[in-house]
Design an enzyme around this catalytic site. Structure first.
Site, PDB file in Angstrom:
ATOM      1  N   ASN A  84       0.807  -1.222   0.000  1.00 17.20           N
ATOM      2  CA  ASN A  84       0.000   0.000   0.000  1.00 17.20           C
ATOM      3  C   ASN A  84       0.839   1.270   0.000  1.00 17.20           C
ATOM      4  O   ASN A  84       0.401   2.308  -0.487  1.00 17.20           O
ATOM      5  CB  ASN A  84      -0.955   0.002   1.197  1.00 17.20           C
ATOM      6  CG  ASN A  84      -0.318  -0.488   2.473  1.00 17.20           C
ATOM      7  OD1 ASN A  84       0.191  -1.598   2.548  1.00 17.20           O
ATOM      8  ND2 ASN A  84      -0.314   0.350   3.476  1.00 17.20           N
ATOM      9  N   SER A 132     -10.886  -5.419  -1.011  1.00 15.65           N
ATOM     10  CA  SER A 132     -11.669  -4.348  -0.389  1.00 15.65           C
ATOM     11  C   SER A 132     -12.263  -3.455  -1.468  1.00 15.65           C
ATOM     12  O   SER A 132     -11.539  -2.892  -2.289  1.00 15.65           O
ATOM     13  CB  SER A 132     -10.773  -3.532   0.547  1.00 15.65           C
ATOM     14  OG  SER A 132     -11.519  -2.485   1.090  1.00 15.65           O
ATOM     15  N   THR A 161     -27.398 -10.476   8.029  1.00 12.88           N
ATOM     16  CA  THR A 161     -28.082 -10.053   6.801  1.00 12.88           C
ATOM     17  C   THR A 161     -27.106  -9.292   5.915  1.00 12.88           C
ATOM     18  O   THR A 161     -26.393  -8.404   6.381  1.00 12.88           O
ATOM     19  CB  THR A 161     -29.286  -9.157   7.159  1.00 12.88           C
ATOM     20  OG1 THR A 161     -30.158  -9.934   7.987  1.00 12.88           O
ATOM     21  CG2 THR A 161     -30.029  -8.678   5.937  1.00 12.88           C
ATOM     22  N   CYS A 185      -4.736   4.890   7.431  1.00  7.92           N
ATOM     23  CA  CYS A 185      -5.985   4.140   7.314  1.00  7.92           C
ATOM     24  C   CYS A 185      -6.912   4.479   8.462  1.00  7.92           C
ATOM     25  O   CYS A 185      -8.114   4.505   8.324  1.00  7.92           O
ATOM     26  CB  CYS A 185      -5.702   2.644   7.290  1.00  7.92           C
ATOM     27  SG  CYS A 185      -5.156   2.162   5.667  1.00  7.92           S
TER      28      CYS A 185
END
Ligand code: PLP
Length: 370
Positions: free
Chosen positions: A140, A188, A226, A313
Protein backbone atom coordinates in the site's frame (compact mmCIF):
# COMPACT_ATOMS: atom_id res chain seq x y z
CA UNK A 1 -15.00 25.91 -2.82
CA UNK A 2 -11.70 25.24 -4.61
CA UNK A 3 -11.50 21.88 -6.29
CA UNK A 4 -9.37 19.37 -4.41
CA UNK A 5 -6.75 17.53 -6.39
CA UNK A 6 -6.98 14.04 -4.94
CA UNK A 7 -3.81 11.95 -4.89
CA UNK A 8 -4.71 9.52 -2.13
CA UNK A 9 -6.33 6.67 -4.07
CA UNK A 10 -4.48 4.04 -2.03
CA UNK A 11 -6.30 5.31 1.08
CA UNK A 12 -9.68 5.27 -0.63
CA UNK A 13 -11.05 5.90 -4.11
CA UNK A 14 -13.92 8.19 -5.05
CA UNK A 15 -16.75 5.82 -6.06
CA UNK A 16 -17.69 5.84 -9.72
CA UNK A 17 -21.09 7.47 -10.42
CA UNK A 18 -22.50 4.16 -11.72
CA UNK A 19 -21.67 2.61 -8.32
CA UNK A 20 -23.54 5.28 -6.39
CA UNK A 21 -26.52 5.08 -8.79
CA UNK A 22 -26.80 1.30 -8.43
CA UNK A 23 -26.59 1.56 -4.64
CA UNK A 24 -29.27 4.25 -4.46
CA UNK A 25 -31.58 2.08 -6.53
CA UNK A 26 -31.13 -0.80 -4.06
CA UNK A 27 -31.51 1.42 -1.00
CA UNK A 28 -34.92 2.59 -2.19
CA UNK A 29 -36.46 -0.90 -2.09
CA UNK A 30 -36.73 -3.42 0.74
CA UNK A 31 -35.17 -6.80 0.12
CA UNK A 32 -33.62 -9.33 2.48
CA UNK A 33 -31.58 -11.68 0.32
CA UNK A 34 -32.59 -14.60 2.57
CA UNK A 35 -36.35 -14.07 2.14
CA UNK A 36 -38.24 -16.34 -0.25
CA UNK A 37 -40.75 -13.80 -1.59
CA UNK A 38 -40.23 -11.74 -4.73
CA UNK A 39 -38.36 -8.82 -3.15
CA UNK A 40 -36.09 -11.25 -1.31
CA UNK A 41 -35.41 -13.14 -4.52
CA UNK A 42 -34.63 -9.87 -6.33
CA UNK A 43 -32.11 -8.94 -3.63
CA UNK A 44 -30.58 -12.43 -3.81
CA UNK A 45 -30.25 -12.13 -7.59
CA UNK A 46 -28.39 -8.84 -7.23
CA UNK A 47 -26.04 -10.29 -4.60
CA UNK A 48 -25.38 -13.28 -6.88
CA UNK A 49 -24.72 -10.97 -9.82
CA UNK A 50 -22.17 -9.03 -7.73
CA UNK A 51 -20.55 -12.29 -6.64
CA UNK A 52 -20.15 -13.29 -10.28
CA UNK A 53 -18.67 -9.87 -11.20
CA UNK A 54 -16.02 -9.90 -8.48
CA UNK A 55 -15.19 -13.54 -9.22
CA UNK A 56 -14.73 -12.68 -12.91
CA UNK A 57 -12.38 -9.78 -12.08
CA UNK A 58 -9.94 -12.09 -10.28
CA UNK A 59 -10.41 -15.40 -12.12
CA UNK A 60 -12.23 -17.08 -9.20
CA UNK A 61 -15.45 -19.12 -9.05
CA UNK A 62 -18.47 -17.33 -7.53
CA UNK A 63 -18.67 -20.09 -4.91
CA UNK A 64 -15.22 -19.09 -3.63
CA UNK A 65 -16.37 -15.57 -2.70
CA UNK A 66 -17.46 -14.65 0.85
CA UNK A 67 -18.59 -11.06 1.41
CA UNK A 68 -17.27 -9.38 4.57
CA UNK A 69 -17.51 -5.94 6.19
CA UNK A 70 -14.02 -4.81 5.09
CA UNK A 71 -10.65 -5.89 3.79
CA UNK A 72 -9.46 -5.81 7.39
CA UNK A 73 -12.11 -8.33 8.42
CA UNK A 74 -11.24 -10.64 5.51
CA UNK A 75 -7.55 -10.55 6.45
CA UNK A 76 -8.21 -11.05 10.17
CA UNK A 77 -10.49 -14.00 9.65
CA UNK A 78 -8.27 -15.70 7.10
CA UNK A 79 -5.41 -15.64 9.60
CA UNK A 80 -7.30 -16.28 12.82
CA UNK A 81 -9.53 -19.11 11.66
CA UNK A 82 -7.16 -21.24 9.60
CA UNK A 83 -6.30 -23.46 12.55
CA UNK A 84 -2.58 -23.33 11.73
CA UNK A 85 -0.13 -23.29 14.65
CA UNK A 86 2.40 -20.94 13.00
CA UNK A 87 1.77 -17.72 11.12
CA UNK A 88 4.58 -16.14 9.10
CA UNK A 89 3.93 -12.67 7.67
CA UNK A 90 6.12 -10.45 5.50
CA UNK A 91 7.69 -7.42 7.17
CA UNK A 92 5.69 -5.00 5.02
CA UNK A 93 2.15 -6.29 5.61
CA UNK A 94 -0.68 -3.90 6.40
CA UNK A 95 -1.82 -3.65 10.05
CA UNK A 96 -4.88 -5.73 9.13
CA UNK A 97 -2.46 -8.65 8.71
CA UNK A 98 0.30 -7.68 11.17
CA UNK A 99 -2.16 -7.35 14.06
CA UNK A 100 -4.31 -10.37 13.25
CA UNK A 101 -2.24 -12.62 15.50
CA UNK A 102 0.16 -11.49 18.24
CA UNK A 103 2.43 -14.51 17.70
CA UNK A 104 3.13 -13.90 13.99
CA UNK A 105 6.74 -14.48 12.84
CA UNK A 106 8.18 -11.86 10.48
CA UNK A 107 9.75 -12.70 7.13
CA UNK A 108 12.13 -9.99 5.82
CA UNK A 109 12.09 -8.00 2.57
CA UNK A 110 15.08 -6.68 0.57
CA UNK A 111 16.02 -3.05 -0.13
CA UNK A 112 13.67 -3.01 -3.12
CA UNK A 113 10.73 -3.91 -0.90
CA UNK A 114 10.40 -7.47 -2.20
CA UNK A 115 10.06 -10.49 0.07
CA UNK A 116 13.30 -12.43 0.49
CA UNK A 117 12.28 -15.89 -0.71
CA UNK A 118 15.34 -17.71 0.68
CA UNK A 119 14.68 -16.27 4.13
CA UNK A 120 11.04 -17.33 3.90
CA UNK A 121 12.07 -20.84 2.97
CA UNK A 122 14.47 -20.99 5.93
CA UNK A 123 11.81 -19.79 8.35
CA UNK A 124 9.41 -22.44 7.04
CA UNK A 125 12.09 -25.12 7.31
CA UNK A 126 12.73 -24.14 10.95
CA UNK A 127 9.78 -26.14 12.27
CA UNK A 128 7.45 -28.98 11.26
CA UNK A 129 4.43 -27.38 12.85
CA UNK A 130 1.55 -26.60 10.46
CA UNK A 131 2.07 -23.10 9.11
CA UNK A 132 0.32 -20.35 7.20
CA UNK A 133 2.19 -17.64 5.28
CA UNK A 134 0.73 -14.17 4.59
CA UNK A 135 2.23 -12.02 1.84
CA UNK A 136 0.47 -9.11 0.18
CA UNK A 137 0.17 -8.82 -3.58
CA UNK A 138 1.05 -5.11 -3.73
CA UNK A 139 2.27 -2.90 -0.93
CA UNK A 140 0.00 0.00 0.00
CA UNK A 141 2.91 2.41 0.58
CA UNK A 142 5.39 1.71 -2.20
CA UNK A 143 3.14 -0.15 -4.65
CA UNK A 144 5.82 -2.85 -4.97
CA UNK A 145 4.37 -6.11 -6.32
CA UNK A 146 5.31 -9.33 -4.56
CA UNK A 147 6.16 -12.71 -6.19
CA UNK A 148 3.08 -14.52 -4.86
CA UNK A 149 3.30 -17.47 -7.29
CA UNK A 150 6.83 -18.20 -5.97
CA UNK A 151 5.70 -17.74 -2.37
CA UNK A 152 2.88 -20.23 -3.04
CA UNK A 153 5.17 -22.87 -4.47
CA UNK A 154 7.68 -22.53 -1.60
CA UNK A 155 4.87 -22.73 0.95
CA UNK A 156 3.36 -25.73 -0.82
CA UNK A 157 6.72 -27.58 -0.56
CA UNK A 158 6.53 -27.09 3.21
CA UNK A 159 2.84 -27.96 3.51
CA UNK A 160 1.94 -24.39 4.48
CA UNK A 161 -1.18 -22.44 3.55
CA UNK A 162 -0.80 -19.06 1.81
CA UNK A 163 -2.98 -16.03 2.44
CA UNK A 164 -2.58 -13.05 0.14
CA UNK A 165 -3.81 -9.54 0.97
CA UNK A 166 -4.72 -8.38 -2.54
CA UNK A 167 -6.53 -5.24 -1.31
CA UNK A 168 -4.27 -2.75 -3.11
CA UNK A 169 -3.77 -4.77 -6.28
CA UNK A 170 -7.31 -5.64 -7.34
CA UNK A 171 -8.64 -3.13 -9.85
CA UNK A 172 -5.15 -1.69 -10.43
CA UNK A 173 -3.43 -4.61 -12.15
CA UNK A 174 -4.78 -7.87 -13.62
CA UNK A 175 -5.15 -10.44 -10.82
CA UNK A 176 -5.56 -14.16 -11.48
CA UNK A 177 -6.03 -16.03 -8.23
CA UNK A 178 -5.43 -19.42 -9.87
CA UNK A 179 -2.06 -18.39 -11.35
CA UNK A 180 -1.00 -16.81 -8.03
CA UNK A 181 -1.77 -20.10 -6.29
CA UNK A 182 -2.62 -18.82 -2.79
CA UNK A 183 -5.26 -20.54 -0.67
CA UNK A 184 -7.08 -17.37 0.35
CA UNK A 185 -7.21 -13.67 -0.58
CA UNK A 186 -8.59 -10.47 0.94
CA UNK A 187 -10.09 -7.69 -1.22
CA UNK A 188 -11.67 -4.35 -0.39
CA UNK A 189 -14.33 -2.59 -2.45
CA UNK A 190 -13.35 1.01 -1.62
CA UNK A 191 -9.89 0.57 -3.13
CA UNK A 192 -11.36 0.06 -6.61
CA UNK A 193 -14.05 2.76 -6.72
CA UNK A 194 -16.70 0.79 -4.83
CA UNK A 195 -18.26 1.69 -1.48
CA UNK A 196 -16.47 1.59 1.88
CA UNK A 197 -17.39 -1.12 4.38
CA UNK A 198 -17.51 -4.08 1.99
CA UNK A 199 -14.74 -6.62 1.63
CA UNK A 200 -14.26 -10.07 0.18
CA UNK A 201 -12.60 -13.21 1.45
CA UNK A 202 -11.72 -15.56 -1.39
CA UNK A 203 -11.10 -19.18 -0.48
CA UNK A 204 -9.72 -21.86 -2.79
CA UNK A 205 -11.73 -24.52 -0.93
CA UNK A 206 -14.40 -23.81 1.68
CA UNK A 207 -12.81 -25.89 4.44
CA UNK A 208 -9.62 -23.79 4.64
CA UNK A 209 -11.05 -21.16 6.97
CA UNK A 210 -13.55 -21.83 9.73
CA UNK A 211 -16.87 -20.12 10.45
CA UNK A 212 -16.23 -16.61 11.75
CA UNK A 213 -19.56 -14.96 12.44
CA UNK A 214 -22.13 -17.25 14.05
CA UNK A 215 -25.86 -16.84 13.47
CA UNK A 216 -27.97 -17.40 10.36
CA UNK A 217 -26.68 -19.29 7.36
CA UNK A 218 -25.59 -16.33 5.22
CA UNK A 219 -22.40 -16.56 3.18
CA UNK A 220 -22.54 -20.36 3.32
CA UNK A 221 -22.77 -20.23 7.11
CA UNK A 222 -19.25 -18.78 7.44
CA UNK A 223 -20.16 -15.15 7.99
CA UNK A 224 -23.68 -14.86 9.34
CA UNK A 225 -25.66 -11.62 9.26
CA UNK A 226 -28.08 -10.05 6.80
CA UNK A 227 -26.09 -9.04 3.74
CA UNK A 228 -25.25 -5.41 3.02
CA UNK A 229 -27.09 -5.67 -0.29
CA UNK A 230 -26.52 -2.07 -1.41
CA UNK A 231 -22.81 -2.26 -0.58
CA UNK A 232 -22.40 -5.62 -2.28
CA UNK A 233 -24.21 -4.36 -5.39
CA UNK A 234 -21.93 -1.30 -5.42
CA UNK A 235 -18.90 -3.59 -5.16
CA UNK A 236 -20.20 -5.69 -8.06
CA UNK A 237 -20.65 -2.66 -10.33
CA UNK A 238 -17.19 -1.39 -9.32
CA UNK A 239 -15.67 -4.80 -10.13
CA UNK A 240 -17.28 -4.84 -13.59
CA UNK A 241 -16.06 -1.31 -14.36
CA UNK A 242 -12.60 -2.06 -12.96
CA UNK A 243 -12.23 -5.02 -15.33
CA UNK A 244 -13.06 -2.78 -18.30
CA UNK A 245 -10.74 -0.01 -17.08
CA UNK A 246 -7.58 -2.10 -16.49
CA UNK A 247 -5.86 -1.11 -19.78
CA UNK A 248 -6.54 2.57 -19.04
CA UNK A 249 -5.33 2.12 -15.48
CA UNK A 250 -1.99 0.74 -16.73
CA UNK A 251 -1.43 4.06 -18.51
CA UNK A 252 -1.34 5.86 -15.15
CA UNK A 253 2.27 4.64 -14.95
CA UNK A 254 3.19 7.15 -17.67
CA UNK A 255 1.74 10.01 -15.63
CA UNK A 256 3.36 8.69 -12.45
CA UNK A 257 6.78 8.23 -14.08
CA UNK A 258 6.56 11.70 -15.63
CA UNK A 259 5.79 13.14 -12.21
CA UNK A 260 8.81 11.40 -10.68
CA UNK A 261 11.06 12.75 -13.46
CA UNK A 262 9.83 16.30 -12.99
CA UNK A 263 10.32 16.18 -9.22
CA UNK A 264 13.83 14.80 -9.67
CA UNK A 265 14.64 17.70 -12.00
CA UNK A 266 13.66 20.02 -9.13
CA UNK A 267 15.41 18.01 -6.37
CA UNK A 268 18.09 15.72 -7.84
CA UNK A 269 18.55 13.78 -4.58
CA UNK A 270 14.84 13.00 -4.27
CA UNK A 271 14.36 9.25 -3.64
CA UNK A 272 11.60 7.07 -5.08
CA UNK A 273 11.26 3.88 -3.04
CA UNK A 274 10.90 0.61 -4.93
CA UNK A 275 11.61 2.40 -8.21
CA UNK A 276 13.56 -0.55 -9.62
CA UNK A 277 10.85 -3.05 -8.69
CA UNK A 278 7.63 -3.91 -10.46
CA UNK A 279 5.11 -1.47 -8.98
CA UNK A 280 1.44 -0.61 -9.15
CA UNK A 281 1.02 1.92 -11.99
CA UNK A 282 -0.54 4.56 -9.74
CA UNK A 283 1.77 4.68 -6.71
CA UNK A 284 4.86 6.78 -5.92
CA UNK A 285 6.49 6.79 -2.50
CA UNK A 286 9.03 9.60 -2.59
CA UNK A 287 11.01 12.00 -0.45
CA UNK A 288 11.27 15.77 -0.43
CA UNK A 289 14.83 16.16 0.91
CA UNK A 290 14.92 17.81 4.32
CA UNK A 291 11.15 18.24 4.72
CA UNK A 292 9.16 16.02 7.13
CA UNK A 293 6.30 14.15 5.47
CA UNK A 294 3.62 15.60 7.74
CA UNK A 295 4.81 19.15 6.88
CA UNK A 296 4.46 18.28 3.20
CA UNK A 297 0.99 16.82 3.73
CA UNK A 298 -0.16 20.01 5.49
CA UNK A 299 1.39 22.37 2.94
CA UNK A 300 -0.12 20.40 0.07
CA UNK A 301 -3.48 20.37 1.82
CA UNK A 302 -3.36 24.18 2.03
CA UNK A 303 -2.65 24.18 -1.70
CA UNK A 304 -5.75 22.00 -2.27
CA UNK A 305 -3.87 18.75 -2.87
CA UNK A 306 -4.47 15.51 -0.94
CA UNK A 307 -1.48 13.19 -0.39
CA UNK A 308 -0.50 11.04 2.57
CA UNK A 309 2.55 10.65 4.81
CA UNK A 310 2.12 7.23 6.42
CA UNK A 311 -0.67 4.83 5.56
CA UNK A 312 -3.40 6.89 7.17
CA UNK A 313 -5.99 4.14 7.31
CA UNK A 314 -7.16 5.15 10.77
CA UNK A 315 -8.36 8.75 10.92
CA UNK A 316 -5.49 11.15 11.48
CA UNK A 317 -3.16 8.38 12.57
CA UNK A 318 0.20 8.18 10.82
CA UNK A 319 1.83 4.81 11.31
CA UNK A 320 5.54 4.45 12.06
CA UNK A 321 7.44 3.99 8.80
CA UNK A 322 7.83 0.24 9.27
CA UNK A 323 7.60 -0.49 5.55
CA UNK A 324 10.60 1.73 4.75
CA UNK A 325 12.46 0.53 7.88
CA UNK A 326 11.99 -3.04 6.66
CA UNK A 327 13.64 -1.95 3.39
CA UNK A 328 16.63 -0.63 5.38
CA UNK A 329 15.79 3.07 4.95
CA UNK A 330 17.15 5.19 7.83
CA UNK A 331 14.52 7.09 9.87
CA UNK A 332 15.89 10.55 8.95
CA UNK A 333 15.14 9.78 5.30
CA UNK A 334 11.90 7.85 5.76
CA UNK A 335 10.33 10.72 7.71
CA UNK A 336 10.69 12.90 4.59
CA UNK A 337 8.62 10.49 2.47
CA UNK A 338 5.07 10.91 1.27
CA UNK A 339 2.84 8.71 -0.84
CA UNK A 340 1.24 10.04 -3.99
CA UNK A 341 -1.38 7.72 -5.45
CA UNK A 342 -3.27 8.44 -8.67
CA UNK A 343 -6.55 7.02 -9.90
CA UNK A 344 -9.45 7.04 -12.30
CA UNK A 345 -10.16 10.77 -12.03
CA UNK A 346 -6.52 11.93 -12.33
CA UNK A 347 -5.86 14.35 -15.22
CA UNK A 348 -2.47 15.54 -16.52
CA UNK A 349 -3.24 19.09 -15.32
CA UNK A 350 -3.59 17.76 -11.75
CA UNK A 351 0.05 16.71 -11.93
CA UNK A 352 1.05 20.21 -13.11
CA UNK A 353 -0.65 21.64 -10.05
CA UNK A 354 1.13 19.12 -7.83
CA UNK A 355 4.57 19.82 -9.30
CA UNK A 356 4.10 23.60 -8.92
CA UNK A 357 3.07 23.27 -5.25
CA UNK A 358 5.87 20.78 -4.55
CA UNK A 359 8.50 23.01 -6.15
CA UNK A 360 7.29 26.05 -4.21
CA UNK A 361 7.53 24.17 -0.90
CA UNK A 362 10.90 22.65 -1.75
CA UNK A 363 12.36 26.05 -2.70
CA UNK A 364 11.11 27.47 0.57
CA UNK A 365 12.15 24.76 3.07
CA UNK A 366 13.84 21.86 1.24
CA UNK A 367 17.47 20.79 1.65
CA UNK A 368 19.38 21.70 -1.52
CA UNK A 369 22.20 19.57 -2.91
CA UNK A 370 25.77 20.95 -2.66
N1 PLP B 1 -4.78 -4.27 3.29
C1 PLP B 1 -4.17 -3.27 2.65
C2 PLP B 1 -2.92 -3.56 1.88
C3 PLP B 1 -4.68 -1.97 2.71
O1 PLP B 1 -4.03 -0.98 2.08
C4 PLP B 1 -5.85 -1.73 3.46
C5 PLP B 1 -6.39 -0.35 3.59
O2 PLP B 1 -5.67 0.61 3.43
C6 PLP B 1 -6.48 -2.82 4.09
C7 PLP B 1 -5.90 -4.07 3.97
C8 PLP B 1 -7.72 -2.65 4.88
O3 PLP B 1 -8.88 -2.61 4.05
P1 PLP B 1 -10.22 -1.98 4.63
O4 PLP B 1 -10.05 -0.50 4.60
O5 PLP B 1 -11.31 -2.44 3.69
O6 PLP B 1 -10.44 -2.51 5.99
Amino acid sequence: MTEIVYFDYNATTPPRPEVADAMMEVLRVAGNASAVHASGRAARARVDEARASIAALIGAEPGQIIFTGSGTEANNQALRESGRKRLIVSAIEHEAVRSARADAEISPVDENGIINLEALEQILAGSDEPAQVAVMLANNETGVIQPIAEVSSIARRHGALVHCDAVQAVGKIPVDVVALGADSYALSSHKFAGPQGVGVLVMRTPDIIGRFVHGGGQERGLRAGTENVAGIVGLGVAARLAAQALPKYAKLAELRDGLERRLRDIAPDMIVFGQDSERLPNTAKLTMPGVPGDTQVMAMDLAGIAISAGSACAAGKVEPPYVLSAMGVPDDISITATRVSLGWQTRPEDLDKFVAAWEKLYNRVGRKVG
